[in-house]
Design an enzyme around this catalytic site. Structure first.
Site, short mmCIF file in Angstrom:
data_model
loop_
_atom_site.label_atom_id
_atom_site.label_comp_id
_atom_site.label_asym_id
_atom_site.label_seq_id
_atom_site.Cartn_x
_atom_site.Cartn_y
_atom_site.Cartn_z
N LEU A 26 0.86 -1.18 0.00
CA LEU A 26 0.00 0.00 0.00
C LEU A 26 0.90 1.24 0.00
O LEU A 26 1.20 1.81 1.04
CB LEU A 26 -0.90 -0.02 1.23
N HIS A 27 1.34 1.68 -1.18
CA HIS A 27 2.35 2.73 -1.27
C HIS A 27 1.77 4.13 -0.99
O HIS A 27 2.07 4.75 0.04
CB HIS A 27 2.99 2.72 -2.66
N ASP A 28 0.98 4.65 -1.91
CA ASP A 28 0.59 6.06 -1.86
C ASP A 28 -0.24 6.45 -0.63
O ASP A 28 -0.08 7.58 -0.13
CB ASP A 28 -0.19 6.43 -3.13
#
Length: 303
Positions: A231-233
């Site tokens: 879950l990057h952003d």
């Protein structure tokens, strides 16, 4: 109340980050959404931003289309993990609205000049829009409250090449403009975002929360997680809402802009030994409480 502009290239994780940002109107005032080519070409990411706002029934926030390519163009690095439509082939309806007529770069400049010291720019994609804003109007570097960005791989391998993280690799020269500008900057790179693993249990918690928003997020993340289970952003938005989720350290980071195997690499100095003769230019996230992050996401999207 934190006044924010979200610069993005939706993208599944961008879409979830937008959902998270709009879930906290008492904490975050979204002044506008700007888009940049990255995960997909500019027309598609702009349409996706409009689709997300249509789904969320957000009418008072405009979307401003930005840069369609990097400062020095090369072959695009469009990502396949987001599905054919960029939103995990989800069920989101077509957008019911159009973009604003002003270019994203000019919107950023005008907004920052109108509210000096008040705006946090949340960057979820390549840094082209802000870089061109800084080149066009350098004085905004001293008027931004801060920049919080997803990008880089400081102490770990990249994800688009062994050396480089995707957002930085899409436009290394733009990233170097931003990192050398003097703006207060917090960077959430792969060092920390790879700790935010999308697991079946976490997806199940989203689905069980009972809201349509959480169900759509789970739908998109299920497709996305098959190719990139991190879950990057949303970490960028979570850092504003729950700063104690993350461990930050001062670092000096530069971007390798020379063509070759290290193109787009973020080279970092941290620790007293390495910073003795070099001033930090940002704070880097290096660790996180991933359980707290997913609890925040599930709680926020359940409303």
């Amino acid at each position: 109340m934190e006044k924010i502009i979200i610069d993005c290239d939706p993208g599944v994780d961008d879409a979830v980050a937008l959902m998270l940002a709009f879930s906290a109107p008492e904490r975050l005032q979204v002044l506008g959404i700007t888009t940049v080519a990255g995960n997909l070409p500019l027309p598609q990411v702009t349409e996706n931003a409009l689709r997300v706002l249509t789904f969320l029934q957000v009418e008072q926030v405009d979307v401003y289309a930005g840069c369609s390519r990097a400062i020095f163009p090369g072959p695009p690095l469009y990502s396949s993990v987001h599905g054919d439509d960029g939103l995990g082939n989800s069920s989101l309806a077509a957008a019911s609205r159009q973009t604003a007529t002003q270019h994203a770069v000019d919107f950023i400049i005008d907004a920052v000049q109108a509210m000096p010291g008040e705006i946090t720019l949340c960057m979820l994609g390549p840094m082209t829009n802000l870089a061109l804003a800084l080149i066009k109007t350098p004085e905004i570097a001293g008027s931004l409250k801060q920049v919080v960005a997803m990008g880089g791989a400081l102490f770990c391998p990249g994800n688009i090449t062994p050396a480089a993280e995707f957002n930085i690799a899409c436009d290394p020269h733009a990233a170097q403009v931003v990192l050398s500008s003097g703006v207060p900057l917090t960077l959430y790179g792969l060092d920390v975002t790879r700790q935010a693993l999308i697991t079946p249990e976490r997806l199940a918690a989203l689905r069980q929360s009972g809201s349509r928003q959480a169900e759509v997020a789970a739908e998109m993340l299920t497709a996305y997680g098959a190719g990139d289970p991190c879950l990057h952003d949303p970490c960028v938005i979570a850092g504003l809402l729950e700063p104690d989720c993350f461990t930050l350290l001062p670092a000096r980071v530069v971007v390798d802009c020379q063509q070759g195997i290290n193109y787009g690499r973020t080279v970092a100095w941290s620790g007293a030994k390495y910073l003795a003769d070099s001033q930090p230019n940002l704070r880097a996230a290096t660790a996180m409480d991933d359980n707290k992050l997913f609890q925040l996401l599930t709680s926020a999207l359940s409303h």
